[in-house]
Design a protein around this motif. Structure first.
Motif, PDB file in Angstrom:
ATOM      1  N   HIS A 299      -9.494  60.048  44.132  1.00  0.00           N
ATOM      2  CA  HIS A 299      -9.432  58.435  43.972  1.00  0.00           C
ATOM      3  C   HIS A 299      -8.448  57.484  44.450  1.00  0.00           C
ATOM      4  O   HIS A 299      -7.467  58.021  45.233  1.00  0.00           O
ATOM      5  CB  HIS A 299      -9.223  58.275  42.512  1.00  0.00           C
TER       6      HIS A 299
ATOM      7  N   ASN B  72     -10.358  51.964  44.788  1.00  0.00           N
ATOM      8  CA  ASN B  72     -10.977  51.644  44.137  1.00  0.00           C
ATOM      9  C   ASN B  72      -9.282  50.906  44.298  1.00  0.00           C
ATOM     10  O   ASN B  72      -8.321  51.331  44.157  1.00  0.00           O
ATOM     11  CB  ASN B  72     -10.912  51.602  42.171  1.00  0.00           C
TER      12      ASN B  72
ATOM     13  N   MET C  43      -5.845  51.001  39.534  1.00  0.00           N
ATOM     14  CA  MET C  43      -5.703  51.402  38.924  1.00  0.00           C
ATOM     15  C   MET C  43      -6.773  51.669  37.614  1.00  0.00           C
ATOM     16  O   MET C  43      -7.044  52.513  36.552  1.00  0.00           O
ATOM     17  CB  MET C  43      -4.234  52.213  38.409  1.00  0.00           C
TER      18      MET C  43
ATOM     19  N   LYS D 188      -9.697  51.108  36.569  1.00  0.00           N
ATOM     20  CA  LYS D 188     -10.982  52.522  36.309  1.00  0.00           C
ATOM     21  C   LYS D 188     -10.794  53.414  35.884  1.00  0.00           C
ATOM     22  O   LYS D 188     -10.800  54.658  35.108  1.00  0.00           O
ATOM     23  CB  LYS D 188     -11.929  52.219  37.683  1.00  0.00           C
ATOM     24  N   PHE D 189      -9.384  54.311  36.863  1.00  0.00           N
ATOM     25  CA  PHE D 189      -8.797  55.647  36.036  1.00  0.00           C
ATOM     26  C   PHE D 189      -8.684  54.851  34.760  1.00  0.00           C
ATOM     27  O   PHE D 189      -8.738  56.192  34.109  1.00  0.00           O
ATOM     28  CB  PHE D 189      -7.424  55.806  37.266  1.00  0.00           C
TER      29      PHE D 189
ATOM     30  N   MET E 223      -9.981  57.643  31.429  1.00  0.00           N
ATOM     31  CA  MET E 223      -8.789  58.013  30.637  1.00  0.00           C
ATOM     32  C   MET E 223      -8.822  58.368  29.350  1.00  0.00           C
ATOM     33  O   MET E 223      -8.677  58.842  28.494  1.00  0.00           O
ATOM     34  CB  MET E 223      -7.862  59.130  31.502  1.00  0.00           C
TER      35      MET E 223
ATOM     36  N   ILE F  61     -14.199  63.094  34.088  1.00  0.00           N
ATOM     37  CA  ILE F  61     -14.285  62.093  35.403  1.00  0.00           C
ATOM     38  C   ILE F  61     -14.743  62.720  36.327  1.00  0.00           C
ATOM     39  O   ILE F  61     -14.826  64.341  36.924  1.00  0.00           O
ATOM     40  CB  ILE F  61     -12.149  61.617  35.919  1.00  0.00           C
TER      41      ILE F  61
ATOM     42  N   TRP G  77     -12.383  63.034  39.530  1.00  0.00           N
ATOM     43  CA  TRP G  77     -11.636  62.927  40.592  1.00  0.00           C
ATOM     44  C   TRP G  77     -10.653  63.942  40.434  1.00  0.00           C
ATOM     45  O   TRP G  77     -10.394  64.377  39.657  1.00  0.00           O
ATOM     46  CB  TRP G  77     -10.258  61.441  40.321  1.00  0.00           C
TER      47      TRP G  77
ATOM     48  N   VAL H 101      -5.908  62.276  42.660  1.00  0.00           N
ATOM     49  CA  VAL H 101      -5.198  60.520  42.775  1.00  0.00           C
ATOM     50  C   VAL H 101      -4.614  60.238  42.780  1.00  0.00           C
ATOM     51  O   VAL H 101      -3.183  60.923  43.201  1.00  0.00           O
ATOM     52  CB  VAL H 101      -5.025  60.576  40.920  1.00  0.00           C
TER      53      VAL H 101
ATOM     54  N   ALA I   2       1.220  57.034  34.041  1.00  0.00           N
ATOM     55  CA  ALA I   2      -0.284  57.299  33.160  1.00  0.00           C
ATOM     56  C   ALA I   2       0.341  59.221  33.366  1.00  0.00           C
ATOM     57  O   ALA I   2      -0.264  60.055  32.618  1.00  0.00           O
ATOM     58  CB  ALA I   2      -1.046  57.962  35.301  1.00  0.00           C
TER      59      ALA I   2
ATOM     60  N   TYR J 125      -1.717  62.476  30.354  1.00  0.00           N
ATOM     61  CA  TYR J 125      -3.125  61.955  31.555  1.00  0.00           C
ATOM     62  C   TYR J 125      -2.958  63.060  33.333  1.00  0.00           C
ATOM     63  O   TYR J 125      -3.723  62.692  33.628  1.00  0.00           O
ATOM     64  CB  TYR J 125      -3.840  60.593  32.368  1.00  0.00           C
TER      65      TYR J 125
ATOM     66  N   PRO K   4      -5.582  64.795  38.133  1.00  0.00           N
ATOM     67  CA  PRO K   4      -5.204  64.228  36.542  1.00  0.00           C
ATOM     68  C   PRO K   4      -5.510  65.669  35.696  1.00  0.00           C
ATOM     69  O   PRO K   4      -6.807  66.327  36.110  1.00  0.00           O
ATOM     70  CB  PRO K   4      -6.547  63.166  36.374  1.00  0.00           C
TER      71      PRO K   4
END
Length: 361
Positions: A42, A74, A77, A79-80, A84, A90, A92, A95, A106, A111, A274
């Motif tokens: 990511h 991206n 964050m 989208k991440f 999650m 996912i 990735w 990250v 996170a 996460y 992640p």
């Protein structure tokens, strides 16, 4: 348990390569024996920063391990965290968090995986620059930038607060279309007279009221390359950009740009792995390689001027030509560190209010 299909991604691919001039190997044999296959990461930077990594540290990592590296860019964050939060599968295995605040959010949400000390050698990174879940990297300036063809002689801006002086310094202002790691809200408060030691918690009412005074003159950018294009062309007379992007434009393209560190900001990215990573061992190995590849670090900083607190390197390792561009020494004293804890706690409400303000005519 993650049950939905992995999210579709647009990737930039970096294939393994080894040949004449290949970098020295830096990972222990027992670490390399654990990793193989493909790694999707990511990428929260994109543009010149990612190109610099692909030509240096990522190239070295792929050459040493044989892993195929794919970057999924991206600009923030969203989208991440959406993936999650939903429990989606996912893609990735590594990250990049563009700020420590995003990383803290996170980590606190559960996460992130703990980094494996048998893979990631913590002795190769400063003690204050890592914890069990992540490694701080790429310290970057969020700097006031102006076009030197627009302002000359005695009429040169000196501080980020000058963004808000339309009478003395006319022209469009280029600002990041996101409230974090772009200095938008902080610059407004500084221009409104808030002292640097009283910035946080941000007074959003005061910040948006000050932004209202220049709203008609703002051109928004969403990635660092666009910021440089708008500022270099003169479409914006001044604004805020990331220091390494400005450096690259000045060095490579002779762009008519200058920066001022006074009351600009700085932050740092964080690398982590992640929960649910499809190739977690490769993600951990990529972090380990990044902090062990000293020659790759030097080559990276030569291109983008974002330094990492790795053992064996300090600001003197990069040469005097880079000193004006690195977050260190007097530059760091003049600038203000973005408050990671504040954004970790308040980013959702700040982004929501920012987006509603931007949407208003």
């Amino acid at each position: 348990m993650r049950t939905t299909a992995a999210m579709a991604i647009a990737t930039a691919i970096y294939l393994p390569f080894a040949g004449p001039g290949a970098a020295a190997e830096v990972l222990p044999a027992e670490v390399k024996s654990k990793v193989s296959g493909e790694l999707v990461w990511h990428d929260a930077s994109g543009g010149a920063t990612t190109r610099a990594r692909e030509e240096t540290v990522i190239k070295d990592f792929a050459a040493e391990t044989g892993i195929t590296v794919k970057g999924d860019f991206n600009s923030d964050m969203t989208k991440f965290f959406a993936a999650m939060d939903s429990g989606a599968s996912i893609p990735w295995s590594f990250v990049e968090f563009p700020t420590k605040g995003d990383f803290i959010k996170a980590r606190e949400a559960g996460y992130l995986q703990k980094l494996d000390p048998t893979i990631v050698d913590f002795t190769k990174i400063g003690e204050a620059s890592h914890d069990e879940y992540g490694v701080e990297v790429l310290r970057y300036g969020i700097v006031f930038t102006y076009n030197t063809e627009k302002f000359k002689g005695d009429n040169v801006p000196t501080s980020i607060a000058d963004i808000y002086d339309l009478k003395r310094f006319p022209g469009k202002r280029c600002l990041f279309k996101y409230p974090q790691f772009g200095g938008v809200l902080e610059s407004a408060l500084l221009a409104d007279g808030v002292s640097r030691d009283q910035l946080y918690p941000l007074n959003l009412d005061k910040a948006f009221a000050k932004l209202d005074t220049i709203k008609s003159e703002i051109l928004w950018w969403s990635n660092g390359d666009d910021a440089i294009r708008l500022l270099s062309s003169g479409e914006c007379s001044m604004g805020i950009a990331w220091s390494g992007r400005v450096y690259g434009a000045v060095r490579n393209d002779k762009a008519p740009l200058a920066i001022k560190w006074d009351n600009s900001l700085y932050s740092q990215a964080v690398y982590a792995v992640p929960v649910g990573a499809p190739n977690a061992e490769a993600g951990q190995a990529m972090i380990a390689h990044f902090i062990a590849d000293l020659e790759g670090q030097k080559a990276l900083v030569e291109q983008i001027t974002y330094t990492t607190d790795v053992a064996g390197l300090d600001s003197s390792s990069y040469g005097s030509d880079l000193a004006p561009w690195i977050v260190a020494g007097d530059n760091a004293k003049k600038a203000i560190e973005e408050n990671a804890s504040y954004y970790a706690q308040h980013i959702t409400e700040v982004v929501d209010r920012f987006n509603r303000w931007v949407a208003l005519n």
